[in-house]
Enzyme design. Structure first.
Site, PDB file in Angstrom:
ATOM      1  N   HIS A 137       0.103  -8.275   3.851  1.00 38.39           N
ATOM      2  CA  HIS A 137       0.701  -6.932   3.802  1.00 38.39           C
ATOM      3  C   HIS A 137       2.220  -7.022   3.931  1.00 38.39           C
ATOM      4  CE1 HIS A 137      -3.339  -5.922   5.776  1.00 38.39           C
ATOM      5  NE2 HIS A 137      -3.377  -5.222   4.657  1.00 38.39           N
ATOM      6  N   ARG A 175      -2.451  -9.246  -5.392  1.00 38.24           N
ATOM      7  CA  ARG A 175      -3.366  -9.752  -6.422  1.00 38.24           C
ATOM      8  C   ARG A 175      -4.663 -10.258  -5.801  1.00 38.24           C
ATOM      9  NH1 ARG A 175       1.237 -11.656  -9.616  1.00 38.24           N
ATOM     10  NH2 ARG A 175       0.999 -13.824  -9.017  1.00 38.24           N
TER      11      ARG A 175
HETATM   12  P1  AMP Z   1      -5.856  -3.485   2.619  1.00 35.08           P
HETATM   13  O1  AMP Z   1      -5.185  -3.147   3.904  1.00 35.08           O
HETATM   14  O2  AMP Z   1      -6.861  -4.586   2.722  1.00 35.08           O
HETATM   15  O3  AMP Z   1      -6.345  -2.269   1.878  1.00 35.08           O
HETATM   16  O4  AMP Z   1      -4.718  -4.097   1.685  1.00 35.08           O
HETATM   17  C1  AMP Z   1      -3.527  -3.396   1.432  1.00 35.08           C
HETATM   18  C2  AMP Z   1      -2.744  -4.131   0.370  1.00 35.08           C
HETATM   19  O5  AMP Z   1      -2.453  -5.458   0.805  1.00 35.08           O
HETATM   20  C3  AMP Z   1      -3.514  -4.280  -0.956  1.00 35.08           C
HETATM   21  O6  AMP Z   1      -2.618  -4.103  -2.039  1.00 35.08           O
HETATM   22  C4  AMP Z   1      -4.026  -5.696  -0.886  1.00 35.08           C
HETATM   23  O7  AMP Z   1      -4.245  -6.270  -2.150  1.00 35.08           O
HETATM   24  C5  AMP Z   1      -2.872  -6.374  -0.184  1.00 35.08           C
HETATM   25  N1  AMP Z   1      -3.322  -7.618   0.439  1.00 35.08           N
HETATM   26  C6  AMP Z   1      -4.394  -7.787   1.255  1.00 35.08           C
HETATM   27  N2  AMP Z   1      -4.537  -9.084   1.589  1.00 35.08           N
HETATM   28  C7  AMP Z   1      -3.536  -9.760   0.954  1.00 35.08           C
HETATM   29  C8  AMP Z   1      -3.148 -11.133   0.898  1.00 35.08           C
HETATM   30  N3  AMP Z   1      -3.806 -12.077   1.547  1.00 35.08           N
HETATM   31  N4  AMP Z   1      -2.076 -11.453   0.144  1.00 35.08           N
HETATM   32  C9  AMP Z   1      -1.385 -10.492  -0.529  1.00 35.08           C
HETATM   33  N5  AMP Z   1      -1.698  -9.184  -0.505  1.00 35.08           N
HETATM   34  C10 AMP Z   1      -2.764  -8.812   0.232  1.00 35.08           C
END
Ligand code: AMP
Length: 286
Positions: free
Chosen positions: A37, A148
């Site tokens: 994030h 991604r």
């Molecule tokens: P989430 O809180 O899981 O809904 O994720 C929020 C944003 O963070 C989304 O755009 C995800 O794709 C991104 N995200 C989650 N995990 C990762 C990661 N390991 N690397 C890069 N972006 C991430």
């Protein structure tokens, strides 16, 4: 950094900033922040005058048997991390304010949402597209940043933004990984120690597949056999899907080519992990 909890206030602040000629970058999250994030926030910081991150565990993207109630939450820690990453406004709305009595609208992207995670999690992507569309309306960003790691989600959001002429540039950023290659995810917190030891099977499988493609393998079934064999070596791992598809259409392909992506969803115990890699690129882990 300020924490804004009311939808109306967030929208009024964003409108005023835009009137002043300030550009806005948005990073939507469900919180329990990690370095993945934060990488989105750091890039957002560079791309606009104001950086807004949202923390909202969106109930409509969870199925009835899924982990909405138990999804990890720690707002105090999230606020500290977001402030450190340069966030100006942390938007933390209440469910009732996002979905007030009488709420009756949904945004549906067809096709792309029917395969992969859409097949395993009916209704999930409609929840995602509806909330992201609402966040775009409230925060009015010029640019929004997504990982991604959620490859299908990024494709669906790009499609929605294009189809609805939303004036937002969508940026997709690389997956941030733990030192052993496991993709960072808030859900990794669910893994027991024994399960955590099995979780690098996903990155191993992606690396095996990329290595085979590098040496000339183009047959999808043979590449997927390598992937399945690797995952099946772990006692608690059950494959939800292992698919090679075109990175734009998300349709399965018969032969690996330069646009092919390998997408994986694997349950380890009760935790569902996803990961993916473009097959013609080498897998880069720290
Ligand atoms: P989430 O809180 O899981 O809904 O994720 C929020 C944003 O963070 C989304 O755009 C995800 O794709 C991104 N995200 C989650 N995990 C990762 C990661 N390991 N690397 C890069 N972006 C991430």
């Amino acid at each position: 950094m300020e924490i804004i909890t009311r939808v109306a206030e967030m929208q009024a602040r964003a409108s005023a900033a835009k009137k002043n000629g300030q550009s806005i970058a948005l990073v939507p999250t469900m919180g329990f922040l990690h370095q993945g994030h934060l990488s989105l926030m750091q890039e957002g910081r560079r791309r606009a005058d104001l950086l807004v991150a949202s923390v909202f565990v969106n109930p409509t993207q969870f199925g009835p048997q899924e982990d909405f109630a138990s999804y990890p939450r720690d707002l105090q820690r999230d606020a500290e991390l977001a402030a450190g990453a340069g966030v100006d406004w942390l938007f933390v709305p209440e469910v009732d304010d996002m979905y007030p009595q009488g709420f009756a609208t949904a945004v549906t992207v067809s096709g792309l949402t029917e395969v992969l995670c859409g097949a395993s999690r009916p209704g999930h992507f409609q929840g995602v597209t509806t909330v992201v569309c609402k966040l775009f309306g409230i925060v009015q960003p010029q640019v929004a940043l997504f990982g991604r790691k959620d490859f299908q989600q990024l494709a669906v959001i790009r499609r929605m933004t294009l189809d609805l002429n939303l004036p937002v540039e969508i940026i997709g950023l690389p997956t941030v990984r733990e030192p052993d290659g496991l993709a960072m995810s808030s859900r990794n917190a669910y893994l027991s120690a024994a399960e955590r030891r099995q979780a690098p099977a996903l990155i191993d499988a992606l690396q095996l597949a990329s290595a085979a493609v590098k040496t000339g393998e183009r047959n999808v079934e043979r590449v997927l056999a390598l992937v399945r064999n690797r995952i099946d070596r772990e006692p608690d791992a059950v494959i939800d899907y292992a698919v090679i598809c075109n990175g734009t259409t998300l349709q399965a392909v018969p032969e690996v080519d330069g646009d092919s992506v390998l997408l994986l969803a694997v349950r380890i115990g009760r935790t569902r992990l996803i990961d993916n890699h473009t097959l013609f690129e080498e897998v880069d882990i720290p």
